[in-house]
Design a protein around this motif. Sequence first.
Motif, PDB file in Angstrom:
ATOM      1  N   ARG A   1       0.881  -1.186  -0.222  1.00 36.53           N
ATOM      2  CA  ARG A   1      -0.035   0.039   0.330  1.00 36.53           C
ATOM      3  C   ARG A   1       1.238   1.030  -0.195  1.00 36.53           C
ATOM      4  O   ARG A   1       0.739   2.019  -0.068  1.00 36.53           O
ATOM      5  N   SER A   2       2.562   1.481   0.295  1.00 33.48           N
ATOM      6  CA  SER A   2       2.906   2.302   0.128  1.00 33.48           C
ATOM      7  C   SER A   2       3.793   2.973  -0.952  1.00 33.48           C
ATOM      8  O   SER A   2       4.142   3.416  -1.617  1.00 33.48           O
ATOM      9  N   GLY A   3       2.898   1.989  -1.918  1.00 31.09           N
ATOM     10  CA  GLY A   3       3.385   1.780  -3.347  1.00 31.09           C
ATOM     11  C   GLY A   3       4.796   1.112  -3.436  1.00 31.09           C
ATOM     12  O   GLY A   3       5.529   1.391  -4.353  1.00 31.09           O
ATOM     13  N   ILE A   4       5.105   0.446  -2.774  1.00 30.40           N
ATOM     14  CA  ILE A   4       6.618   0.468  -3.148  1.00 30.40           C
ATOM     15  C   ILE A   4       6.654  -1.139  -4.213  1.00 30.40           C
ATOM     16  O   ILE A   4       6.231  -1.928  -3.803  1.00 30.40           O
ATOM     17  N   ILE A   5       7.362  -0.863  -4.675  1.00 30.40           N
ATOM     18  CA  ILE A   5       7.036  -2.808  -6.103  1.00 30.40           C
ATOM     19  C   ILE A   5       8.475  -3.285  -4.934  1.00 30.40           C
ATOM     20  O   ILE A   5       9.365  -3.488  -5.455  1.00 30.40           O
ATOM     21  N   SER A   6       7.716  -4.737  -4.818  1.00 31.41           N
ATOM     22  CA  SER A   6       8.806  -5.358  -4.330  1.00 31.41           C
ATOM     23  C   SER A   6       9.335  -4.645  -3.614  1.00 31.41           C
ATOM     24  O   SER A   6      10.992  -5.419  -2.974  1.00 31.41           O
ATOM     25  N   GLU A   7       9.458  -3.749  -3.057  1.00 34.39           N
ATOM     26  CA  GLU A   7      10.323  -2.644  -1.675  1.00 34.39           C
ATOM     27  C   GLU A   7      11.445  -2.531  -2.507  1.00 34.39           C
ATOM     28  O   GLU A   7      12.481  -3.291  -2.726  1.00 34.39           O
ATOM     29  N   PRO A   8      11.980  -1.315  -3.750  1.00 28.65           N
ATOM     30  CA  PRO A   8      13.157  -1.489  -4.142  1.00 28.65           C
ATOM     31  C   PRO A   8      14.232  -0.450  -3.467  1.00 28.65           C
ATOM     32  O   PRO A   8      14.735   0.629  -3.053  1.00 28.65           O
ATOM     33  N   LEU A   9      14.224  -0.908  -1.737  1.00 29.58           N
ATOM     34  CA  LEU A   9      15.390  -0.482  -0.815  1.00 29.58           C
ATOM     35  C   LEU A   9      14.283   1.222  -0.546  1.00 29.58           C
ATOM     36  O   LEU A   9      13.826   1.905  -0.548  1.00 29.58           O
TER      37      LEU A   9
ATOM     38  N   CYS B   1      13.220 -13.255   1.622  1.00 28.70           N
ATOM     39  CA  CYS B   1      11.732 -12.430   1.205  1.00 28.70           C
ATOM     40  C   CYS B   1      10.708 -13.400   1.654  1.00 28.70           C
ATOM     41  O   CYS B   1       9.614 -13.088   1.747  1.00 28.70           O
ATOM     42  N   ARG B   2      11.256 -14.847   2.137  1.00 26.96           N
ATOM     43  CA  ARG B   2       9.871 -15.668   2.002  1.00 26.96           C
ATOM     44  C   ARG B   2       9.074 -15.438   3.895  1.00 26.96           C
ATOM     45  O   ARG B   2       7.764 -15.248   3.887  1.00 26.96           O
ATOM     46  N   ASN B   3      10.114 -15.522   4.783  1.00 31.25           N
ATOM     47  CA  ASN B   3       9.273 -14.799   5.981  1.00 31.25           C
ATOM     48  C   ASN B   3       9.735 -13.053   6.436  1.00 31.25           C
ATOM     49  O   ASN B   3      10.797 -13.097   7.877  1.00 31.25           O
ATOM     50  N   ARG B   4       9.784 -12.844   5.411  1.00 28.24           N
ATOM     51  CA  ARG B   4       9.918 -10.850   5.449  1.00 28.24           C
ATOM     52  C   ARG B   4       8.933 -10.587   6.911  1.00 28.24           C
ATOM     53  O   ARG B   4       9.026 -10.010   7.635  1.00 28.24           O
TER      54      ARG B   4
ATOM     55  N   PRO C   1      26.930  -4.230  -5.270  1.00 29.66           N
ATOM     56  CA  PRO C   1      25.887  -5.133  -5.902  1.00 29.66           C
ATOM     57  C   PRO C   1      24.647  -4.910  -5.564  1.00 29.66           C
ATOM     58  O   PRO C   1      23.729  -5.033  -5.916  1.00 29.66           O
ATOM     59  N   PRO C   2      24.761  -5.675  -3.682  1.00 28.59           N
ATOM     60  CA  PRO C   2      23.045  -6.280  -3.583  1.00 28.59           C
ATOM     61  C   PRO C   2      22.630  -4.863  -3.257  1.00 28.59           C
ATOM     62  O   PRO C   2      21.536  -5.441  -3.007  1.00 28.59           O
ATOM     63  N   CYS C   3      23.200  -3.440  -2.729  1.00 28.87           N
ATOM     64  CA  CYS C   3      22.553  -3.328  -2.961  1.00 28.87           C
ATOM     65  C   CYS C   3      21.560  -1.999  -4.102  1.00 28.87           C
ATOM     66  O   CYS C   3      21.242  -1.249  -3.879  1.00 28.87           O
ATOM     67  N   ARG C   4      22.548  -2.374  -5.226  1.00 26.77           N
ATOM     68  CA  ARG C   4      22.116  -2.093  -6.050  1.00 26.77           C
ATOM     69  C   ARG C   4      20.620  -2.595  -6.452  1.00 26.77           C
ATOM     70  O   ARG C   4      20.068  -2.564  -7.813  1.00 26.77           O
ATOM     71  N   ARG C   5      20.869  -3.680  -6.067  1.00 28.82           N
ATOM     72  CA  ARG C   5      19.531  -4.605  -6.372  1.00 28.82           C
ATOM     73  C   ARG C   5      18.400  -3.939  -6.182  1.00 28.82           C
ATOM     74  O   ARG C   5      18.208  -3.410  -5.283  1.00 28.82           O
ATOM     75  N   ARG C   6      18.071  -3.935  -7.161  1.00 29.88           N
ATOM     76  CA  ARG C   6      16.432  -3.229  -6.979  1.00 29.88           C
ATOM     77  C   ARG C   6      15.320  -4.378  -6.704  1.00 29.88           C
ATOM     78  O   ARG C   6      13.896  -4.155  -6.332  1.00 29.88           O
ATOM     79  N   ILE C   7      14.552  -5.322  -6.667  1.00 33.82           N
ATOM     80  CA  ILE C   7      14.414  -6.405  -6.120  1.00 33.82           C
ATOM     81  C   ILE C   7      14.103  -7.511  -5.556  1.00 33.82           C
ATOM     82  O   ILE C   7      15.737  -7.329  -5.439  1.00 33.82           O
ATOM     83  N   ASN C   8      13.499  -7.574  -5.117  1.00 33.42           N
ATOM     84  CA  ASN C   8      14.066  -9.238  -4.030  1.00 33.42           C
ATOM     85  C   ASN C   8      13.587 -10.558  -4.924  1.00 33.42           C
ATOM     86  O   ASN C   8      12.838 -10.364  -6.018  1.00 33.42           O
ATOM     87  N   CYS C   9      14.432 -11.087  -4.100  1.00 35.31           N
ATOM     88  CA  CYS C   9      14.273 -12.588  -5.541  1.00 35.31           C
ATOM     89  C   CYS C   9      13.075 -13.077  -5.063  1.00 35.31           C
ATOM     90  O   CYS C   9      12.380 -14.156  -5.735  1.00 35.31           O
ATOM     91  N   GLU C  10      12.722 -12.906  -3.998  1.00 39.47           N
ATOM     92  CA  GLU C  10      10.942 -13.496  -2.963  1.00 39.47           C
ATOM     93  C   GLU C  10      11.503 -14.946  -2.863  1.00 39.47           C
ATOM     94  O   GLU C  10      10.110 -15.718  -2.597  1.00 39.47           O
ATOM     95  N   GLN C  11      12.643 -15.435  -3.220  1.00 40.37           N
ATOM     96  CA  GLN C  11      12.516 -17.542  -2.789  1.00 40.37           C
ATOM     97  C   GLN C  11      13.631 -17.367  -1.743  1.00 40.37           C
ATOM     98  O   GLN C  11      13.341 -18.464  -0.974  1.00 40.37           O
ATOM     99  N   CYS C  12      14.233 -16.160  -1.076  1.00 36.80           N
ATOM    100  CA  CYS C  12      15.171 -16.303  -0.364  1.00 36.80           C
ATOM    101  C   CYS C  12      14.854 -16.697   1.397  1.00 36.80           C
ATOM    102  O   CYS C  12      13.584 -15.767   0.853  1.00 36.80           O
TER     103      CYS C  12
ATOM    104  N   GLN D   1      14.163  -8.812   8.239  1.00 36.22           N
ATOM    105  CA  GLN D   1      14.729  -8.759   6.677  1.00 36.22           C
ATOM    106  C   GLN D   1      14.646  -8.497   5.693  1.00 36.22           C
ATOM    107  O   GLN D   1      14.263  -9.328   5.038  1.00 36.22           O
ATOM    108  N   ILE D   2      15.932  -7.826   4.617  1.00 34.90           N
ATOM    109  CA  ILE D   2      15.727  -7.937   3.567  1.00 34.90           C
ATOM    110  C   ILE D   2      16.579  -8.753   3.198  1.00 34.90           C
ATOM    111  O   ILE D   2      16.885  -9.804   3.541  1.00 34.90           O
ATOM    112  N   CYS D   3      15.822  -8.754   2.107  1.00 35.99           N
ATOM    113  CA  CYS D   3      16.307 -10.341   0.618  1.00 35.99           C
ATOM    114  C   CYS D   3      18.167 -10.117   1.353  1.00 35.99           C
ATOM    115  O   CYS D   3      18.569  -9.532   0.772  1.00 35.99           O
ATOM    116  N   LYS D   4      17.919 -11.907   1.145  1.00 36.97           N
ATOM    117  CA  LYS D   4      19.746 -12.148   1.302  1.00 36.97           C
ATOM    118  C   LYS D   4      20.402 -11.125   0.244  1.00 36.97           C
ATOM    119  O   LYS D   4      21.286 -11.267  -0.355  1.00 36.97           O
TER     120      LYS D   4
END
Length: 279
Positions: free
Chosen positions: A31-39, A238-241, A224-235, A246-249
């Motif tokens: 609801r805050s408009g975060i796309i898969s939360e881009p940082l 992500c699954r236990n958000r 590099p990890p910081c520059r990543r903008r999307i979550n893997c949704e698999q780690c 915790q932020i995506c691994k």
Amino acid sequence: MSSGLSEGGRTEDLEQSSCKQESPITERRNRSGIISEPLSKSLKKSRTLSQYTAVPSATTNGHTDSSAAKSHTAKSQPPPPPQPTVSALTAAKLDRTLEQVLEGQNGLLHFAQAAALLKRAGMEHMLLPGGMGVGVGGGDAGSGASDLEGTSVTDAVGGPVDFPYGVGGGFPFNPGLFIMTPAGVFLADSALHMAGLAEYPAQSELASAINSGKKKRKRCGMCPPCRRRINCEQCSSCRNRKTGHQICKFRKCEELKKKPSTALEKVMLPTGAAFRWFQ
DNA sequence: CCAAACGTTCTG
DNA sequence: CAGAACGTTTGG
């Protein structure tokens, strides 16, 4: 240039696509408009170090390498995770507080950022003795090109135009405003006062806070990890958000993975070569 | 107030 | 020791 960015043929799926609103993939936003939360937004506004350091190599006018800088950013990166790490250059907005900037870099202040801040504070005249036309403060800073995600940040900020150190044959900023330490370049307190930013924690405070590990650290925004903008949704993160908080691994900042103590020891200026006031 | 995420503690 | 869960801070 909009399309010329293709990184050699990388599978630019997810990450890049986010620049082009047509992400076919799960553009899940809460609801805050975060796309898969881009940082956190603050990070999106930070700039990569290479944007500053890339200039010096080009002798005088850094105009030469817009391409060089690019390849620079796309540094070798082991691509273990699902998605490739594209050098999504972080947007550069000057709209930040000193504290944000300071903290954004593990307590170290990019002098470029400091300069930007001072500029905003109306100190450009002091920073630029000759009044060299640095047209930043004006337009782009505020209304901002709001977001040059993916675009050449070089144009936006940190570029030769914006940050012309070394351009006019010398460093345009007043060295006295900065304090150089092995750990990085800080803004002098006097400068803070002049800029009316004295209310912000002094570097010493920050440094000690960081040293003692009291303060919550923030992502460097450059790794590099910081520059990543999307979550893997698999780690697991992500699954236990929900419970893990915790932020995506794959997005976990490398600096934050290190122990707080070692973090500071790391000099943000690779060689320090970028900071030769006198030359 | 809420979401995001860092740091700490707990658990296997 | 690594990963999960929790508590807390931070920023919008």
